[in-house]
Design an enzyme around this catalytic site. Structure first.
Site, PDB file in Angstrom:
ATOM      1  N   SER A   2      -8.437  -1.324  -5.219  1.00 13.44           N
ATOM      2  CA  SER A   2      -9.292  -0.273  -3.684  1.00 13.44           C
ATOM      3  C   SER A   2     -10.211   0.171  -3.883  1.00 13.44           C
ATOM      4  O   SER A   2     -10.905  -1.191  -4.004  1.00 13.44           O
ATOM      5  CB  SER A   2      -7.303   1.289  -3.445  1.00 13.44           C
ATOM      6  OG  SER A   2      -7.315   1.006  -2.272  1.00 13.44           O
ATOM      7  N   LYS A  49       0.741  -1.418  -0.191  1.00 15.42           N
ATOM      8  CA  LYS A  49       0.102  -0.285  -0.240  1.00 15.42           C
ATOM      9  C   LYS A  49       0.927   1.531   0.115  1.00 15.42           C
ATOM     10  O   LYS A  49       1.188   2.156   1.044  1.00 15.42           O
ATOM     11  CB  LYS A  49      -0.820  -0.015   1.190  1.00 15.42           C
ATOM     12  CG  LYS A  49      -2.484   0.952   0.778  1.00 15.42           C
ATOM     13  CD  LYS A  49      -2.900   0.249  -0.547  1.00 15.42           C
ATOM     14  CE  LYS A  49      -4.740   1.612  -0.078  1.00 15.42           C
ATOM     15  NZ  LYS A  49      -4.929   0.667  -1.485  1.00 15.42           N
TER      16      LYS A  49
END
Length: 598
Positions: A394, A193
């Site tokens: 996402s 991430k």
């Protein structure tokens, strides 16, 4: 006094008359434009569709304003992929259109997949037996990729083909923030991430490098094969040429020798080439149709059967209409209003199935969950098929996961299953450098914790609790994907951790069901709804120019311009901090970066 009153009255009358004349002119202009837009374009025999690859190409184009027409703006500043594909299909089916002439070569695409979809539509056009010719003063990389579908590629004598491969260097702001006395505090789950890295690091992490190299190489290899096939050259040799040569500085005759282009031409010569293809004399006029013209050409296909709704969700996912100061007010997916639109489609008995077209790198986790829940409720009443565009990552994957079936383009970027919280602490700037301090009274330990996070020194306990909240949110994300895709949560975790996947790889790990186009998704929706005859309708309707005008907020002021001059390179980072504090949801499900290509 009498003379003064006369002059004043004359001035007032002059202003009134001027206002009436300008108002009348404005009304006449609007009526003319409405009439022009509503009138269908007549296609003359032996016509050419002129496709100018300039400006920006996004999922959909924003509505034009009357001022665009009054000022002579031809719409080349922004084009919608949906309009382009629809116009190419009309050109394919219109017998009077003999070919497509692609002009220009500096268009910016919102993603590699958008360029790929445009090229696919042009490839399909060629199945009609009609020709495509491309010409440019210079070709940017993505435009050249699209142009390689053409039968012939021509270039100005002093032109260039800027093939260079994908990727580049990213900017990391930690060093600047250190000098300003600003520290970004991140709470995240997932080693991949990487969205937070530009604010918290001075270089790229090994995990971010790994995922970027994987999807960039995947996209490039796809493009390379198509370019090599289009130009009838060896893919390995083409790849070596791009790696060993700075093609932007390579002479045009060398580009001809390498078969990247067919011939060097001047503008008057390309005109003669098109006339020759149309069997016209040199003095004959070429009948040309622009994108705007093609959009007004009546489709030969009539709406029959039941309706399948195609709902476009593109841009950042946000909690409210507030728009990013740095993005210039780009299109966004508002959680509440999108969820409400989906509820209306669920209750509309005329709509038998929905294709949810997603092109988003994510955004607010709260808004993403609002939309996902609405998709789940919609699916309980009628089939929902997701069609992924440039990106569905996402938050973009979050809102896609509940569908009955998921299609993705071969070069779609997806996955990035993970969330984070990113908060700027400006105590080093305001307290240490400027002398601003915090003090006050409170009843409980965490009263006013937002101010403590942004300006306080002792933030460890608050960040610990935020990290726990992020951990729970990540587990929730895993559960959502597990339920939607029929994969065990622990298996989802293995392929999640914020990692971005190319759709061709995501197919192997069951994040998508099949590689295919928006048309393929529509066919699947019809199959699931058991429809033999159907047509599509696009949602939501495009916002009118008047609504856009009334909704626009000031993007800046004189003070902003003065601040820009004063701060120089520090201006954008500080404005980002200002935006983060004021507008961003504390918890974000957002992809690593912008994926626009030129």
């Amino acid at each position: 006094m009498k003379q003064f009153l006369k002059m004043t009255l004359a001035t007032v009358c002059g202003i009134v008359v001027f206002s009436l004349v300008m108002g009348l002119f404005f009304v006449i202009s609007i009526v003319g434009m409405v009439a022009s837009d509503s009138a269908s374009t007549k296609v003359r025999d032996n016509s050419v569709f002129v496709l100018k690859l300039n400006g920006e190409i996004n999922e959909r184009a924003e509505a034009e304003t009357p001022f665009d027409n009054l000022l002579g703006v031809d719409g080349s500043g922004s084009m919608g992929l949906d309009d382009l594909i629809a116009s190419i299909r009309k050109a394919k089916n219109e017998e009077h259109i003999k070919g497509i002439y692609i002009e220009g070569g500096s268009a910016g695409f919102d993603s590699p997949a958008t360029a790929q979809q445009l090229r696919d539509a042009l490839q399909d056009f060629k199945k009609s037996g009609k020709w495509i010719v491309a010409y440019a003063d210079q070709y940017a990389q993505a435009s050249y990729y699209v142009a390689t579908v053409a039968d012939k590629i021509y270039l100005n004598d002093e032109g260039a083909v800027d093939l260079r491969g994908l990727g580049g260097k990213n900017m990391y702001f930690k060093g600047l923030y250190d000098k300003l006395g600003v520290k970004y505090m991140a709470a995240k789950v997932g080693k991949y991430k990487s969205y937070v890295e530009s604010d918290t690091r001075s270089d790229m992490s090994e995990y971010d490098r790994e995922q970027r190299e994987a999807y960039l190489n995947g996209i490039w290899n796809y493009w390379l094969k198509e370019m090599a096939d289009g130009r009838k050259v060896n893919a390995t040799e083409l790849n070596k040429l791009v790696n060993d040569s700075l093609l932007a500085f390579t002479p045009a005759d060398a580009l001809v020798k390498a078969k990247l282009i067919d011939k060097v031409m001047f503008p008057e010569e390309i005109k003669a080439e098109i006339q020759k293809r149309l069997k016209l004399d040199k003095d004959d006029e070429i009948s040309q149709l622009t994108l705007s013209d093609m959009m007004n050409v009546k489709s030969k296909k009539k709406d029959k059967g039941e309706e399948i709704a195609v709902y476009y969700a593109y841009g950042s996912i946000v909690d409210s209409e507030a728009q990013n100061l740095l993005s210039g007010g780009g299109h966004c997916i508002v959680g509440k209003s999108t969820a409400e639109d989906l509820r209306k489609l669920a209750d509309d008995d005329d709509v038998k199935a929905v294709v949810f077209r997603v092109n988003s790198g994510g955004g607010s986790a709260v808004a993403s969950e609002q939309i996902r829940h609405a998709i789940k409720m919609l699916k309980a009443k009628k089939p929902v098929v997701v069609s992924m565009g440039g990106a569905a990552a996402s938050g973009g994957y979050w809102i896609s996961s509940a569908a009955n079936y998921i299609y993705a383009e071969p070069t779609t970027i997806t996955g990035s299953i993970g969330i984070f919280g990113l908060i700027p602490n400006v105590s080093g700037l305001l307290t240490d450098k400027l002398g601003v301090t915090l003090d006050g009274a409170k009843t409980h330990q965490f009263a006013g914790y937002e101010n403590e996070l942004v300006m306080g020194k002792d933030t460890d306990e608050i960040m610990r609790q935020l990290q726990n909240y992020i951990n729970r949110g990540y587990q929730n994300f895993l559960t959502i994907v597990s339920e939607g895709r029929g994969i065990k949560p622990e298996q989802v975790h293995e392929i999640a951790q914020g990692r971005v996947w190319l759709a061709s790889d995501a197919l192997k790990i069951k994040l998508v069901d099949k590689l295919g186009s928006l048309d393929d998704a529509v066919k699947k929706a019809a199959e699931l709804a058991k429809l033999k005859e159907y047509h599509t309708a696009s949602y939501p309707g495009q916002t009118s120019w008047l609504d856009q005008f009334l909704a626009k907020e000031s993007k800046g002021s004189y003070l902003d311009s003065e601040l820009r001059e004063l701060l120089g390179d520090a201006y954008l980072p500080l404005m980002q901090i200002r935006y983060d504090i004021k507008n961003n949801s504390r918890v974000q499900a957002r992809m690593l970066d912008d994926i626009r290509v030129k």
